[in-house]
Design a protein around this motif. Structure first.
Motif, PDB file in Angstrom:
ATOM      1  N   PRO A  61      37.077  34.432  38.735  1.00  0.00           N
ATOM      2  CA  PRO A  61      38.185  33.676  39.339  1.00  0.00           C
ATOM      3  C   PRO A  61      37.723  32.700  40.423  1.00  0.00           C
ATOM      4  N   ASP A  62      36.780  33.107  41.272  1.00  0.00           N
ATOM      5  CA  ASP A  62      36.291  32.202  42.318  1.00  0.00           C
ATOM      6  C   ASP A  62      35.552  31.018  41.712  1.00  0.00           C
ATOM      7  N   CYS A  63      34.780  31.276  40.681  1.00  0.00           N
ATOM      8  CA  CYS A  63      34.042  30.203  40.010  1.00  0.00           C
ATOM      9  C   CYS A  63      35.013  29.208  39.376  1.00  0.00           C
ATOM     10  N   GLU A  64      36.049  29.731  38.762  1.00  0.00           N
ATOM     11  CA  GLU A  64      37.038  28.882  38.103  1.00  0.00           C
ATOM     12  C   GLU A  64      37.781  28.024  39.128  1.00  0.00           C
ATOM     13  N   ASP A  65      38.188  28.608  40.253  1.00  0.00           N
ATOM     14  CA  ASP A  65      38.878  27.848  41.301  1.00  0.00           C
ATOM     15  C   ASP A  65      37.976  26.755  41.864  1.00  0.00           C
ATOM     16  N   PHE A  66      36.720  27.090  42.121  1.00  0.00           N
ATOM     17  CA  PHE A  66      35.776  26.121  42.667  1.00  0.00           C
ATOM     18  C   PHE A  66      35.582  24.973  41.683  1.00  0.00           C
ATOM     19  N   ALA A  67      35.335  25.292  40.427  1.00  0.00           N
ATOM     20  CA  ALA A  67      35.104  24.269  39.408  1.00  0.00           C
ATOM     21  C   ALA A  67      36.329  23.377  39.236  1.00  0.00           C
ATOM     22  N   ARG A  68      37.517  23.968  39.225  1.00  0.00           N
ATOM     23  CA  ARG A  68      38.738  23.190  39.050  1.00  0.00           C
ATOM     24  C   ARG A  68      38.950  22.234  40.226  1.00  0.00           C
ATOM     25  N   THR A  69      38.701  22.712  41.446  1.00  0.00           N
ATOM     26  CA  THR A  69      38.896  21.876  42.626  1.00  0.00           C
ATOM     27  C   THR A  69      37.889  20.737  42.660  1.00  0.00           C
ATOM     28  N   VAL A  70      36.640  21.018  42.331  1.00  0.00           N
ATOM     29  CA  VAL A  70      35.618  19.966  42.281  1.00  0.00           C
ATOM     30  C   VAL A  70      35.989  18.929  41.221  1.00  0.00           C
ATOM     31  N   LEU A  71      36.478  19.386  40.078  1.00  0.00           N
ATOM     32  CA  LEU A  71      36.899  18.473  39.023  1.00  0.00           C
ATOM     33  C   LEU A  71      38.036  17.573  39.510  1.00  0.00           C
ATOM     34  N   LEU A  72      39.011  18.149  40.181  1.00  0.00           N
ATOM     35  CA  LEU A  72      40.136  17.360  40.694  1.00  0.00           C
ATOM     36  C   LEU A  72      39.677  16.335  41.731  1.00  0.00           C
ATOM     37  N   LEU A  73      38.755  16.716  42.601  1.00  0.00           N
ATOM     38  CA  LEU A  73      38.218  15.767  43.578  1.00  0.00           C
ATOM     39  C   LEU A  73      37.503  14.613  42.869  1.00  0.00           C
ATOM     40  N   GLY A  74      36.757  14.920  41.839  1.00  0.00           N
ATOM     41  CA  GLY A  74      36.075  13.879  41.072  1.00  0.00           C
ATOM     42  C   GLY A  74      37.049  12.953  40.372  1.00  0.00           C
ATOM     43  N   GLN A  75      38.088  13.526  39.782  1.00  0.00           N
ATOM     44  CA  GLN A  75      39.088  12.705  39.110  1.00  0.00           C
ATOM     45  C   GLN A  75      39.835  11.825  40.105  1.00  0.00           C
TER      46      GLN A  75
ATOM     47  N   ALA B 273      40.211  20.369  51.726  1.00  0.00           N
ATOM     48  CA  ALA B 273      40.409  21.535  52.590  1.00  0.00           C
ATOM     49  C   ALA B 273      40.663  22.800  51.773  1.00  0.00           C
ATOM     50  N   SER B 274      41.204  22.634  50.574  1.00  0.00           N
ATOM     51  CA  SER B 274      41.489  23.800  49.739  1.00  0.00           C
ATOM     52  C   SER B 274      40.273  24.246  48.937  1.00  0.00           C
ATOM     53  N   LEU B 275      39.185  23.506  49.033  1.00  0.00           N
ATOM     54  CA  LEU B 275      37.977  23.844  48.284  1.00  0.00           C
ATOM     55  C   LEU B 275      37.451  25.202  48.745  1.00  0.00           C
ATOM     56  N   PRO B 276      37.380  26.164  47.843  1.00  0.00           N
ATOM     57  CA  PRO B 276      36.852  27.475  48.227  1.00  0.00           C
ATOM     58  C   PRO B 276      35.350  27.406  48.432  1.00  0.00           C
ATOM     59  N   GLU B 277      34.801  28.464  49.016  1.00  0.00           N
ATOM     60  CA  GLU B 277      33.346  28.539  49.158  1.00  0.00           C
ATOM     61  C   GLU B 277      32.723  28.540  47.768  1.00  0.00           C
ATOM     62  N   PRO B 278      31.542  27.908  47.632  1.00  0.00           N
ATOM     63  CA  PRO B 278      30.879  27.957  46.330  1.00  0.00           C
ATOM     64  C   PRO B 278      30.618  29.401  45.916  1.00  0.00           C
TER      65      PRO B 278
END
Length: 54
Positions: free
Chosen positions: A3-17, A41-46
């Motif tokens: 779940p943490d990996c998925e949240d991190f990846a999704r947030t990074v993807l949204l920032l890139g988009q 600010a919502s980006l979780p820890e890696p």
């Protein structure tokens, strides 16, 4: 994917988009200015960097 990996990846993807959108002609830069700090600010820890995982 954890779940943490998925949240991190999704947030990074949204920032890139959002960055790509900001570079398009006619982009609403007020929207980008409002959303980008909140999203960052919502980006979780890696994943794998918290003390519990060490």
């Amino acid at each position: 994917m954890c779940p943490d990996c998925e949240d991190f990846a999704r947030t990074v993807l949204l920032l890139g988009q959002l960055a790509l959108y900001a570079d398009t002609a006619g982009a609403d830069l007020d929207f980008v200015d409002a959303v980008s700090p909140c999203l960052a600010a919502s980006l979780p820890e890696p994943p794998g960097t918290s003390p519990q995982e060490s």
